[in-house]
Design an enzyme around this catalytic site. Structure first.
Site, PDB file in Angstrom:
ATOM      1  N   GLU A 281      92.404  17.607  27.161  1.00 28.19           N
ATOM      2  CA  GLU A 281      91.609  18.204  26.122  1.00 28.19           C
ATOM      3  C   GLU A 281      92.270  19.409  25.706  1.00 28.19           C
ATOM      4  OE1 GLU A 281      87.661  19.585  26.945  1.00 28.19           O
ATOM      5  OE2 GLU A 281      86.813  18.346  25.241  1.00 28.19           O
TER       6      GLU A 281
ATOM      7  N   ASP B 264      88.860  24.585  29.377  1.00 32.22           N
ATOM      8  CA  ASP B 264      88.953  25.988  29.203  1.00 32.22           C
ATOM      9  C   ASP B 264      88.369  26.775  30.133  1.00 32.22           C
ATOM     10  OD1 ASP B 264      86.397  25.490  28.565  1.00 32.22           O
ATOM     11  OD2 ASP B 264      86.781  25.464  26.442  1.00 32.22           O
TER      12      ASP B 264
ATOM     13  N   HIS C 233      70.089  24.837  32.564  1.00 35.87           N
ATOM     14  CA  HIS C 233      71.161  24.803  33.330  1.00 35.87           C
ATOM     15  C   HIS C 233      70.627  26.051  34.680  1.00 35.87           C
ATOM     16  CE1 HIS C 233      75.224  26.658  33.992  1.00 35.87           C
ATOM     17  NE2 HIS C 233      75.565  25.499  33.359  1.00 35.87           N
TER      18      HIS C 233
ATOM     19  N   ARG D 219      77.325  31.427  27.643  1.00 37.51           N
ATOM     20  CA  ARG D 219      77.501  32.902  27.662  1.00 37.51           C
ATOM     21  C   ARG D 219      77.053  33.645  26.577  1.00 37.51           C
ATOM     22  NH1 ARG D 219      80.654  36.359  31.783  1.00 37.51           N
ATOM     23  NH2 ARG D 219      81.235  34.217  32.706  1.00 37.51           N
TER      24      ARG D 219
ATOM     25  N   GLU E 221      86.455  31.208  26.984  1.00 38.79           N
ATOM     26  CA  GLU E 221      87.172  29.829  26.621  1.00 38.79           C
ATOM     27  C   GLU E 221      88.389  29.941  25.919  1.00 38.79           C
ATOM     28  OE1 GLU E 221      83.843  30.576  27.083  1.00 38.79           O
ATOM     29  OE2 GLU E 221      82.842  29.468  28.270  1.00 38.79           O
TER      30      GLU E 221
ATOM     31  N   HIS F 191      73.641  26.972  27.418  1.00 40.95           N
ATOM     32  CA  HIS F 191      73.979  27.533  28.440  1.00 40.95           C
ATOM     33  C   HIS F 191      74.978  28.605  28.451  1.00 40.95           C
ATOM     34  CE1 HIS F 191      77.019  24.675  27.920  1.00 40.95           C
ATOM     35  NE2 HIS F 191      77.897  25.561  28.844  1.00 40.95           N
TER      36      HIS F 191
HETATM   37  N1  UDP Z   1      74.935  17.207  31.465  1.00 38.89           N
HETATM   38  C1  UDP Z   1      74.630  16.644  32.748  1.00 38.89           C
HETATM   39  N2  UDP Z   1      73.156  17.146  32.993  1.00 38.89           N
HETATM   40  C2  UDP Z   1      72.424  17.990  32.336  1.00 38.89           C
HETATM   41  C3  UDP Z   1      73.107  18.414  31.301  1.00 38.89           C
HETATM   42  C4  UDP Z   1      74.365  18.222  30.930  1.00 38.89           C
HETATM   43  O1  UDP Z   1      75.240  15.868  33.432  1.00 38.89           O
HETATM   44  O2  UDP Z   1      71.232  18.349  32.816  1.00 38.89           O
HETATM   45  C5  UDP Z   1      76.453  17.013  31.169  1.00 38.89           C
HETATM   46  C6  UDP Z   1      76.373  16.333  29.581  1.00 38.89           C
HETATM   47  O3  UDP Z   1      76.254  14.906  29.481  1.00 38.89           O
HETATM   48  C7  UDP Z   1      77.864  16.676  29.367  1.00 38.89           C
HETATM   49  C8  UDP Z   1      78.092  17.891  30.326  1.00 38.89           C
HETATM   50  O4  UDP Z   1      77.316  17.709  31.235  1.00 38.89           O
HETATM   51  O5  UDP Z   1      79.012  15.643  29.574  1.00 38.89           O
HETATM   52  C9  UDP Z   1      78.147  19.062  29.552  1.00 38.89           C
HETATM   53  O6  UDP Z   1      78.284  20.139  30.369  1.00 38.89           O
HETATM   54  P1  UDP Z   1      78.041  21.662  29.958  1.00 38.89           P
HETATM   55  O7  UDP Z   1      77.032  21.586  28.666  1.00 38.89           O
HETATM   56  O8  UDP Z   1      77.510  22.500  30.944  1.00 38.89           O
HETATM   57  O9  UDP Z   1      79.161  22.193  29.464  1.00 38.89           O
HETATM   58  P2  UDP Z   1      80.297  22.286  27.995  1.00 38.89           P
HETATM   59  O10 UDP Z   1      80.259  20.839  27.744  1.00 38.89           O
HETATM   60  O11 UDP Z   1      79.723  22.962  26.979  1.00 38.89           O
HETATM   61  O12 UDP Z   1      81.514  22.795  28.510  1.00 38.89           O
END
Ligand code: UDP
Length: 389
Positions: A124, A102, A243, A212, A138, A210
């Site tokens: 997804e 998204d 982040h 917004r 998103e 992280h």
């Molecule tokens: N992740 C990572 N390193 C970190 C924090 C998260 O590799 O320091 C991975 C985590 O395992 C997951 C993904 O990043 O698979 C999640 O990313 P994020 O939280 O940025 O985005 P969202 O999933 O909310 O879109």
């Protein structure tokens, strides 16, 4: 690019870290199917983090658009990215474009493939919070991508239902499971094979935030809760990989940087982050991907949001929505740290996100469409449907 055989190319758009994690298994699954060739287009929305993940999975990007979202307003970012992706599509002429999730990159990839008349697959598909304003942008991106896609790869039955409710053609929706489980299993197995210590340290809490809609006051309230937990439990260590967005890092460092048992670091490479999840007793997060990964590792997740587009983990009892109210967060953490049976109930493991074979299904279905077949019959569809939990 001329020798690739235009009808058998599948172009995969990757913008951010989570897209890289969830698309990597798909790229690999496409790559081992005879007659198919994945083309990886990196938009550059997140840069270093994406490179690190592609390297972890042994993938090289074919195109790098070098785009950094923080420099442009949202609408302009989508337009500029969509123009650049459309340019690549004109040159490469893939048979299918796959976008994941998204993000701005996914939306731009979807627009570009629509403009160029290329078949679009959405990995997804069907997640909904039901509120166009949260998470923003998103939720709006997902809704628009669903209208543009011809193949919808839904991770769960709930996601499939969401798409049906929006009038998406049932035969274009495929229940595949979530590719995050494929990625997680690959990396977790690698850690186990290396014999790296992944024992649960009962008293490590892993935190990430992280989104917004967490920036500013909500993040400050989350920090207040973390400080309170730190002061209340001297045997607890808190680990928070920050982040890279300055809005997040500055707030957290200011609030928690001086506390003795709060370990603030930069973002961890995926391998190290999975190891940290395996070592943690419990996880506090506003992340979507981590809500999916932690239960599969048997780790209780407290979700730092007011709503989630992943209700399956709540229904299963392996995650709880705790919002950003410090009192509520401290209460829920205390319950897990002090009540063994409450902890055991949430830590029993189980995932509603499939069996780790989602990427293979997506590759098979994409190939079937490229071959001019319709995909699979209803009977095969039923057979490939992943088992949950
Ligand atoms: N992740 C990572 N390193 C970190 C924090 C998260 O590799 O320091 C991975 C985590 O395992 C997951 C993904 O990043 O698979 C999640 O990313 P994020 O939280 O940025 O985005 P969202 O999933 O909310 O879109």
């Amino acid at each position: 690019m001329a020798d690739h055989g235009a009808r058998r190319l599948v172009l995969c758009v990757i913008g951010t870290r989570p897209e890289a994690i969830k698309m990597a298994p798909v790229v690999r699954a496409l790559g081992v199917r005879p007659g198919l060739r994945p083309i990886v287009l990196k938009t550059g929305q997140h840069d270093g983090a994406v490179d690190e993940i592609l390297e972890t999975f042994g993938i090289e990007a074919d195109f790098d658009l070098g785009f950094l979202s923080r420099r442009a307003a949202l609408e302009r970012a989508v337009r500029e990215l969509s123009d650049s992706i459309a340019g690549v599509l004109a040159a490469v002429r893939p048979g299918v474009v796959l976008v994941q999730g998204d993000t701005t990159s996914a939306l731009a990839g979807a627009w570009a493939s629509r403009r160029r008349g290329v078949l679009l697959g959405h990995v997804e598909a069907g997640l909904r919070s039901g509120n166009l304003r949260a998470p923003f942008p998103e939720e709006a991106n997902r809704v628009v991508i669903a209208q543009l896609a011809a193949l919808h790869f839904a991770p769960t039955a709930e996601a499939r239902e969401n798409l049906l409710r929006e009038g998406i053609e049932p035969a274009s929706i495929w229940l595949t499971g979530n590719t995050v489980i494929d990625a997680l299993r690959a990396v977790s197995d690698r850690l186990d094979q290396r014999g790296e210590s992944c024992q649960t340290e009962r008293r490590t809490i892993l935190v990430t935030a992280h989104r917004r809609d967490s920036w500013g006051a909500p993040l400050e309230r989350i920090c207040r809760a973390v400080a309170e937990i730190h002061d209340r439990y001297p045997d607890v260590e808190i680990r928070w990989p920050l982040h890279p967005n300055p809005c997040v890092a500055e707030t957290v460092t200011r609030a928690l940087g001086a506390l003795a048992r709060v370990r603030l670091t930069g973002p961890l490479p995926y391998l190290a982050f999975v190891a940290a999840m395996k070592q943690a007793a419990l996880i506090l997060t506003d992340s979507g991907g981590i809500q999916e990964e932690a239960p599969a590792l048997g780790k209780p997740v407290l979700v730092l949001r007011e709503e989630t587009e992943r209700p399956e983990v709540l229904a299963l009892g392996v995650a709880r929505l705790v919002g950003r109210d410090p009192e509520r967060i401290v209460h829920e953490v205390s319950r897990l740290l002090e009540d063994e049976s409450a902890y055991a109930r949430m830590a029993r493991g189980g995932s509603p996100y499939g069996d780790g074979q989602a990427a293979q299904r997506i590759a098979r279905i994409s190939q079937a469409r490229l071959d001019g077949r319709d995909g699979f019959s209803a009977a095969v569809q039923a057979r490939i449907t992943p088992r949950t939990a």
